[in-house]
Design a protein around this motif. Structure first.
Motif: not given
Length: 236
Positions: A143-145, A200-202, A171-175, A207-208
């Motif tokens: 989980s990333v903020l 997924v690489s954060v 592999g990415l899910l926005w919350g 960056e990209e």
């Protein structure tokens, strides 16, 4: 039962929520839901400690979002002037092909006949689904903020968020998300995302996609506020 809250940026609005939460742990029911996310996102930040019940509830929801997410459906709370929020960190249902592969038996296979093109295609899809499922079972998720800061007070923050959510990958899910004032009329977008670690690489995402693709028009900077490993799991 639908509850409506008004002007959560005012003392009167916060007082109403504080009174409402006097005998409740969540907006509705006995677990965090989309209703909690809606009210949480509508607040501009942590409420004053003088609002004891709201402060307790806010800190609890904030901790859930940072650690594990919120998946309850809710009952439809309304905050005037603010759209209902999406639940976060809720894995979608398992792929139907995987379920079919697990439940199928060999009774429908003609062992003595020649394999048709359709049967061959089904077999290949089944093998690919099982392989993908096995790979995902070995993966973890996090989980990333993120804090995404705009250039100035003239930036269209709704359009910025739309562009951010338009970034899609396996592999990415926005919350859930909310806008937080940072001074001089400038706001930053604070948004949660759940990722599959192996997919997924954060750093690459930031960056990209979030900075390179959006930097010229919308984004000044994008920073990781919190990064929490959630668990090993079998579905996403």
């Amino acid at each position: 039962m639908v509850v409506t809250f008004n002007d959560l940026g005012s003392a009167a609005g916060l007082k109403k929520v504080d009174e409402y939460l006097l005998s409740r742990s969540y907006i509705f029911g006995y677990q965090a839901s989309k209703d909690d996310i809606t009210v949480y996102a509508a607040l501009s930040g942590a409420p004053s400690a003088s609002y004891v019940n709201v402060s307790r509830w806010y800190n609890h929801i904030d901790a859930l979002l940072r650690i594990s997410g919120v998946s309850g459906e809710g009952s439809g709370v309304t905050v005037e002037g603010f759209a209902p929020a999406e639940a976060v960190a809720t894995p979608p249902a398992a792929d139907s092909k995987v379920a079919a592969a697990e439940n199928d038996n060999d009774d429908d296979v003609d062992l003595f006949g020649e394999e048709t093109g359709e049967e061959k295609k089904v077999a290949e899809e089944r093998a690919a689904a099982i392989k993908a499922s096995a790979k995902k079972k070995e993966s973890g998720k996090s989980s990333v903020l993120l804090d995404i800061k705009s250039w100035d007070d003239e930036t269209d923050m709704k359009k910025l968020e739309k562009e951010v959510r338009a970034v899609q990958m396996e592999g990415l899910l926005w919350g859930a998300s909310k806008l937080v004032p940072i001074g001089y009329g400038i706001k930053k977008l604070q948004i949660m995302m759940t990722i599959v670690d192996d997919l997924v690489s954060v750093d690459t995402l930031i960056e990209e996609h979030l900075t390179v693709e959006l930097i010229n028009e919308y984004v000044q900077s994008c920073d990781i506020v919190a990064f929490n490993k959630i668990c090993k799991y079998s579905k996403f």
